[in-house]
Motif scaffolding. Structure first.
Motif, mmCIF file in Angstrom:
data_model
loop_
_atom_site.group_PDB
_atom_site.id
_atom_site.type_symbol
_atom_site.label_atom_id
_atom_site.label_comp_id
_atom_site.label_asym_id
_atom_site.label_seq_id
_atom_site.Cartn_x
_atom_site.Cartn_y
_atom_site.Cartn_z
ATOM 1 N N GLY A 142 6.758 9.169 -0.804
ATOM 2 C CA GLY A 142 6.763 10.102 0.313
ATOM 3 C C GLY A 142 5.389 10.160 0.953
ATOM 4 N N LEU A 143 5.347 10.141 2.275
ATOM 5 C CA LEU A 143 4.070 10.082 2.979
ATOM 6 C C LEU A 143 3.407 11.448 3.057
ATOM 7 C CD1 LEU A 143 5.066 7.726 5.938
ATOM 8 C CD2 LEU A 143 4.101 7.116 3.712
ATOM 9 N N GLY A 144 2.093 11.421 3.267
ATOM 10 C CA GLY A 144 1.354 12.657 3.507
ATOM 11 C C GLY A 144 0.292 12.988 2.491
ATOM 12 N N PHE A 145 0.103 12.150 1.459
ATOM 13 C CA PHE A 145 -0.872 12.469 0.418
ATOM 14 C C PHE A 145 -2.302 12.132 0.814
ATOM 15 C CE2 PHE A 145 -3.450 10.520 -3.001
ATOM 16 C CZ PHE A 145 -3.805 11.673 -3.672
ATOM 17 N N ALA A 146 -2.521 10.980 1.422
ATOM 18 C CA ALA A 146 -3.871 10.416 1.500
ATOM 19 C C ALA A 146 -4.834 11.257 2.327
ATOM 20 C CB ALA A 146 -3.823 8.990 2.047
ATOM 21 N N MET A 147 -4.423 11.741 3.488
ATOM 22 C CA MET A 147 -5.352 12.495 4.341
ATOM 23 C C MET A 147 -5.901 13.721 3.607
ATOM 24 S SD MET A 147 -5.630 10.741 7.225
ATOM 25 C CE MET A 147 -6.330 11.879 8.412
ATOM 26 N N VAL A 206 -8.756 6.095 -1.599
ATOM 27 C CA VAL A 206 -7.441 6.733 -1.547
ATOM 28 C C VAL A 206 -6.623 5.946 -0.522
ATOM 29 C CG1 VAL A 206 -6.172 8.846 -1.059
ATOM 30 C CG2 VAL A 206 -8.448 8.973 -2.104
ATOM 31 N N GLU A 207 -5.455 5.479 -0.924
ATOM 32 C CA GLU A 207 -4.720 4.516 -0.074
ATOM 33 C C GLU A 207 -3.318 4.993 0.251
ATOM 34 O OE1 GLU A 207 -1.708 1.790 0.764
ATOM 35 O OE2 GLU A 207 -2.010 2.264 -1.353
ATOM 36 N N GLU A 208 -2.953 4.865 1.533
ATOM 37 C CA GLU A 208 -1.581 5.143 1.971
ATOM 38 C C GLU A 208 -1.350 4.438 3.301
ATOM 39 O OE1 GLU A 208 0.589 8.989 3.559
ATOM 40 O OE2 GLU A 208 0.004 9.290 1.472
ATOM 41 N N ALA A 209 -1.459 3.117 3.267
ATOM 42 C CA ALA A 209 -1.286 2.352 4.506
ATOM 43 C C ALA A 209 -0.100 1.399 4.437
ATOM 44 C CB ALA A 209 -2.563 1.581 4.845
ATOM 45 N N LEU A 210 0.629 1.422 3.329
ATOM 46 C CA LEU A 210 1.876 0.671 3.175
ATOM 47 C C LEU A 210 1.712 -0.803 3.542
ATOM 48 C CD1 LEU A 210 4.412 3.355 4.461
ATOM 49 C CD2 LEU A 210 3.507 3.017 2.167
ATOM 50 N N ILE A 211 2.229 -1.261 4.670
ATOM 51 C CA ILE A 211 2.193 -2.681 5.011
ATOM 52 C C ILE A 211 0.777 -3.169 5.284
ATOM 53 C CG2 ILE A 211 2.902 -4.386 6.731
ATOM 54 C CD1 ILE A 211 5.115 -3.695 4.834
ATOM 55 N N SER A 212 -0.014 -2.395 6.036
ATOM 56 C CA SER A 212 -1.366 -2.852 6.372
ATOM 57 C C SER A 212 -2.240 -3.037 5.138
ATOM 58 C CB SER A 212 -2.038 -1.863 7.340
ATOM 59 O OG SER A 212 -1.408 -1.891 8.602
ATOM 60 N N SER A 213 -1.952 -2.305 4.081
ATOM 61 C CA SER A 213 -2.791 -2.379 2.884
ATOM 62 C C SER A 213 -2.168 -3.205 1.764
ATOM 63 C CB SER A 213 -3.086 -0.964 2.362
ATOM 64 O OG SER A 213 -1.878 -0.308 2.014
ATOM 65 N N LEU A 214 -1.131 -3.978 2.073
ATOM 66 C CA LEU A 214 -0.493 -4.773 1.027
ATOM 67 C C LEU A 214 -1.487 -5.679 0.301
ATOM 68 C CD1 LEU A 214 2.963 -5.941 2.455
ATOM 69 C CD2 LEU A 214 2.548 -4.548 0.421
ATOM 70 N N SER A 215 -2.470 -6.196 1.021
ATOM 71 C CA SER A 215 -3.433 -7.112 0.406
ATOM 72 C C SER A 215 -4.579 -6.388 -0.280
ATOM 73 C CB SER A 215 -4.002 -8.054 1.479
ATOM 74 O OG SER A 215 -4.685 -7.321 2.477
ATOM 75 N N THR A 249 -14.683 8.889 4.483
ATOM 76 C CA THR A 249 -14.454 7.994 5.611
ATOM 77 C C THR A 249 -12.970 7.682 5.694
ATOM 78 O OG1 THR A 249 -16.638 6.961 5.422
ATOM 79 C CG2 THR A 249 -14.934 5.725 6.607
ATOM 80 N N TYR A 250 -12.347 8.043 6.808
ATOM 81 C CA TYR A 250 -10.942 7.730 7.038
ATOM 82 C C TYR A 250 -10.860 6.442 7.859
ATOM 83 C CZ TYR A 250 -9.698 12.445 5.488
ATOM 84 O OH TYR A 250 -9.518 13.584 4.753
ATOM 85 N N VAL A 251 -10.203 5.423 7.306
ATOM 86 C CA VAL A 251 -9.950 4.190 8.041
ATOM 87 C C VAL A 251 -8.471 4.178 8.404
ATOM 88 C CG1 VAL A 251 -10.051 1.674 8.036
ATOM 89 C CG2 VAL A 251 -11.773 2.991 6.786
ATOM 90 N N ILE A 252 -8.170 4.345 9.680
ATOM 91 C CA ILE A 252 -6.789 4.372 10.147
ATOM 92 C C ILE A 252 -6.426 2.973 10.628
ATOM 93 C CG2 ILE A 252 -5.114 5.443 11.688
ATOM 94 C CD1 ILE A 252 -6.420 7.416 9.752
ATOM 95 N N ALA A 253 -5.533 2.302 9.909
ATOM 96 C CA ALA A 253 -5.039 0.985 10.330
ATOM 97 C C ALA A 253 -3.901 1.220 11.316
ATOM 98 C CB ALA A 253 -4.566 0.185 9.124
ATOM 99 N N ASN A 254 -4.189 1.007 12.592
ATOM 100 C CA ASN A 254 -3.250 1.368 13.658
ATOM 101 C C ASN A 254 -2.463 0.140 14.113
ATOM 102 O OD1 ASN A 254 -1.865 2.368 15.826
ATOM 103 N ND2 ASN A 254 -3.659 2.998 17.004
ATOM 104 N N VAL A 310 -5.560 4.538 5.513
ATOM 105 C CA VAL A 310 -4.316 5.204 5.873
ATOM 106 C C VAL A 310 -3.683 4.508 7.077
ATOM 107 C CG1 VAL A 310 -3.245 7.447 6.350
ATOM 108 C CG2 VAL A 310 -5.457 7.355 5.180
ATOM 109 N N GLY A 311 -2.372 4.337 7.044
ATOM 110 C CA GLY A 311 -1.658 3.808 8.186
ATOM 111 C C GLY A 311 -1.566 4.835 9.303
ATOM 112 N N ASP A 312 -1.347 4.362 10.519
ATOM 113 C CA ASP A 312 -1.264 5.296 11.637
ATOM 114 C C ASP A 312 -0.073 6.240 11.493
ATOM 115 O OD1 ASP A 312 0.265 2.935 12.038
ATOM 116 O OD2 ASP A 312 0.401 3.292 14.189
#
Length: 550
Positions: free
Chosen positions: A420-425, A391-400, A467-472, A444-446
Motif C-alpha cells: 500500500g502506498l503512502g509510507f515513504a514521504m 527510504v524507498e517507494e518508487a515501484l517501477i522507477s526503483s526496480l534497479s 532529501t526527497y528524490v521524486i522519480a517523475n 519516491v515515485g510521482d
C-alpha cells in the motif's frame, strides 16, 4: 496515591514507557490531551497535516529506532484516514500505540458529528484494540497495550480515549512498564536437528529477511553463509535491510515473479529462511515459487508465518539472533571442507559482480532523455553519504535500486512492507527523528508521492536532513505494464498524470522545502550533492522515461 485526571495520566504513562515523540493531528476530542502536552518537556509533539502522515511518521520512527512510537488521531474520520498507514505498520511489525479521541460516553448514543465506534474500525489491523471506559482502567490498559505492541511479533495497538475519561480524576496507581523477554532460542534437540539438516545439504540457499536487521544479526547470518558455502538472497519483499550486500555470498533479492523465483531456487537442495516471509508474492500466477521437492527450514519469531503457505520441513519459532548464536558452534565444529569452494564459486554471480555489470549497462544510458531510471538509481547509490538511510517507494522507477544500493548496516534501508502506498514521504521523517545525525534520502515515485505530499511541511517545520528524490514518469507505470502483460491491452485509462502536469518543485516550495527539477542526466549528480550540503530538507524532481516512449 495522588489525584490525577485522565489526560495527565495518559501522557505520564507514555513518558514512563519511553515514548519521546507523539505524532499527531489533533481535533476537538483531542484538545484535552493537547492542553497538557506543554507540561511534558520530555515529550515532543510532531504535527502531521493529515492522519496518514501521522501514522507514516510513527511507522518510520518505530522501524528505524526499534522502539515504541505513539500516534494520536481524531475520531472516526481521522482513524479512517490513518488506516492505509496502519495497514503498512501491521506488515512492518511496527510497535505503535495509536490513540484517538472519542466522543464522551453516552453522547455517542446521540450519533453526533464525527461519531462511530472506533474499536471495530481499527481491530482488523492491530494486535489489540480497546476503548477505555473508566479513568481507573487507564493505567492497566496503556501498560497492557505497550506490552502487547513490544512483544514479538511486534505491531500496532489501538486505544480509544473518550472525552469523559480524559476529564475524570481519581487516585491512580500508574504501575510500571512490563517487557516480555522474547530472546528465546530453540531446544538443544531442535538445534541438533537443524544443524544436521544444514550440514547434509550439498547446495543450500539462504533467504534473508527483516528480522536479521531488527535483531542486529547480520554478522551471525553472514558467518552461517560462510560455514555452509551458501548463496544468500534477500526476501521478495524488502521491508528493510536484509543482509550486507558486499558479502561474497550475497546474490541479490528475490523478485515477486513466481516463475523467476522458482527458476532461481531450482539448483538448490535446501532452502533456509532466516527471519523472512517465505516467498511472499504479489499478483496471482499458476506457477508456485517453491520448486517441488525443495526442503525448507524456516526460523522466525512470527509463528503465523511458519508453514503458512508452503510445506516446511523444520519450523522454528524463536529469536533469529539467539538461534544463530546457539547454532553456529554446532555447524562450525562439523564444517565440511568443500564449503569454501562453494563460496568461492559465487564470485562471478554475487551482488558485487551483478552490480558491476548493471552499472556498465546503466552508464550506457547516461545521455538518454527523459532520464533512464537505471541511470538515476546508479547515480543515487554513488552519491549517498556513507551513513545515509534510504527510504524507498518508487515501484517501477526503483526496480534497479537494490542492485546498486550498498547495504552496510541494519538501519540503512526501509522499503514498502505492505504494497500500500503512502509510507515513504512521512516514513522518512520518522526515520530521521529516530536516527539523528544520519542523512535520509527518500526515493519516491510521482504517484506514490501524492499519497503523502503533506509530509513535506513537517520536514520543513522540523528542518530535518531529508532529501526527497521524486522519480517523475508522469504515470502509474506499474499499472500500464501490468495491463499490457496481464490483459494484453495498451488502452490506458486513469493511468496518466500529465494533464495538467504536477509541479512537484512548486509543491515543495509551497510547503517550505527548496526544490530543483532535473531533466538533463548530467545534472543528477550536482543536484544530489547540492541537496546533501543543504541544512534541512530538499526535493529533487527527476523527469524519467515513462517506459512507453515518453
Amino acid at each position: 496515591m495522588p489525584l490525577r485526571n485522565g489526560r495527565t495520566a495518559f501522557l505520564e504513562l507514555l513518558v514512563d514507557e519511553g515514548v519521546t515523540h507523539l505524532f499527531g493531528n489533533p481535533g476537538t476530542t483531542e484538545l484535552a490531551i493537547m492542553e497538557v502536552v506543554p507540561d511534558f518537556a520530555a515529550l515532543k509533539f510532531v504535527l502531521g497535516l493529515q492522519e496518514a502522515i501521522v501514522i507514516g511518521m510513527a511507522d518510520g520512527y518505530a522501524r528505524a529506532s526499534g522502539r515504541l512510537a505513539a500516534g494520536n488521531v481524531h475520531v472516526a474520520p481521522g482513524l479512517g484516514n490513518a488506516m492505509g498507514g496502519l495497514y503498512n505498520a501491521k506488515f512492518s511489525n511496527s510497535p505503535i500505540i495509536l490513540t484517538a479521541g472519542q466522543q464522551e460516553q453516552g453522547h455517542g448514543l446521540l450519533e453526533p458529528l464525527l461519531y462511530e465506534p472506533l474499536v471495530p474500525i481499527a481491530q482488523p489491523l492491530v494486535k489489540w484494540a480497546v476503548e477505555v471506559t473508566r479513568v481507573e482502567d487507564l493505567p492497566r490498559i496503556v501498560r497492557r497495550a505497550v506490552k502487547v505492541a513490544l512483544t514479538p511479533p511486534t505491531g500496532p495497538v489501538f486505544v480509544s480515549l473518550p472525552g469523559d475519561v480524559l476529564e475524570q480524576s481519581a487516585e491512580l496507581d500508574l504501575g510500571r512498564p512490563v517487557r516480555v523477554d522474547a530472546k528465546v532460542r530453540p531446544s538443544d534437540e531442535a538445534l541438533k536437528q537443524l544443524a544436521d539438516r544444514l550440514l547434509a545439504a550439498r547446495n543450500p540457499v539462504i533467504v534473508a529477511g527483516q528480522e536479521l536487521a531488527a535483531h542486529d544479526a547480520f554478522a551471525e547470518a553472514a558467518e552461517l553463509a560462510e560455514l555452509l558455502g551458501a548463496a544468500v538472497f534477500g526476501s521478495s519483499v524488502a521491508y528493510g535491510a536484509q543482509f550486507p550486500t558486499a558479502h561474497p555470498a550475497y546474490c541479490g533479492s528475490l523478485t515477486r515473479n513466481q516463475k523467476q523465483v522458482r527458476a532461481t531456487l531450482e539448483p538448490y537442495d535446501l532452502l533456509v529462511c532466516l527471519g523472512a516471509d517465505l516467498l511472499r508474492m504479489s499478483v496471482y500466477s499458476p506457477v508456485e515459487p517453491l520448486p517441488e521437492g525443495l526442503p525448507v527450514v524456516h526460523v522466525s519469531e512470527r509463528g503465523w508465518e511458519l508453514g503458512k503457505n508452503y510445506r516446511t520441513d523444520v519450523a522454528i519459532q524463536a529469536n533469529v539472533k539467539e538461534t544463530l548464536r546457539a547454532l553456529l558452534p554446532l555447524v562450525r565444529a562439523r564444517r565440511a571442507p568443500e564449503t569454501a569452494a562453494r563460496l568461492a564459486a559465487l564470485k562471478d554471480r554475487n551482488w558485487t559482480a551483478q552490480r558491476a555489470r548493471a552499472a556498465v549497462a546503466a552508464m550506457g544510458e547516461a545521455e538518454t532523455t527523459p532520464i533512464d531510471p537505471r541511470f538515476l538509481m546508479l547515480r543515487i547509490s554513488e552519491h549517498l553519504p556513507q551513513d545515509a538511510v534510504v527510504v524507498e517507494e518508487a515501484l517501477i522507477s526503483s526496480l534497479s535500486l537494490p542492485g546498486f544500493l550498498p547495504i552496510r548496516d541494519p538501519r540503512a534501508f526501509y522499503g514498502l512492507a505492505s504494497g500500500g502506498l503512502g509510507f515513504a514521504m512521512p516514513g522518512a521523517i520518522g526515520a530521521s527523528l529516530a536516527l539523528p545525525g544520519r542523512p535520509v534520502v527518500a526515493v519516491v515515485g510521482d504517484g506514490s508521492a501524492m499519497y503523502g505530499i503533506q509530509a513535506l511541511w513537517t520536514a520543513a517545520h522540523l528542518k530535518l536532513p531529508v532529501t526527497y528524490v521524486i522519480a517523475n514518469n508522469r504515470s502509474y507505470r506499474i499499472l500500464k505494464e501490468r495491463l499490457v502483460s496481464m490483459r494484453g491491452s495498451d488502452k490506458f485509462v486513469g493511468m496518466d498524470i500529465k494533464d495538467p502536469a504536477i509541479d512537484y518543485v512548486g509543491l515543495a516550495r509551497a510547503m517550505g522545502v527548496p526544490g530543483r527539477r532535473v531533466t538533463d542526466p548530467n545534472d543528477v549528480a550536482p543536484a544530489l550533492r547540492e541537496a546533501a550540503e543543504r541544512r534541512g530538507p530538499s526535493l529533487i524532481e527527476v523527469v524519467v522515461a515513462d517506459g512507453f516512449g515518453g
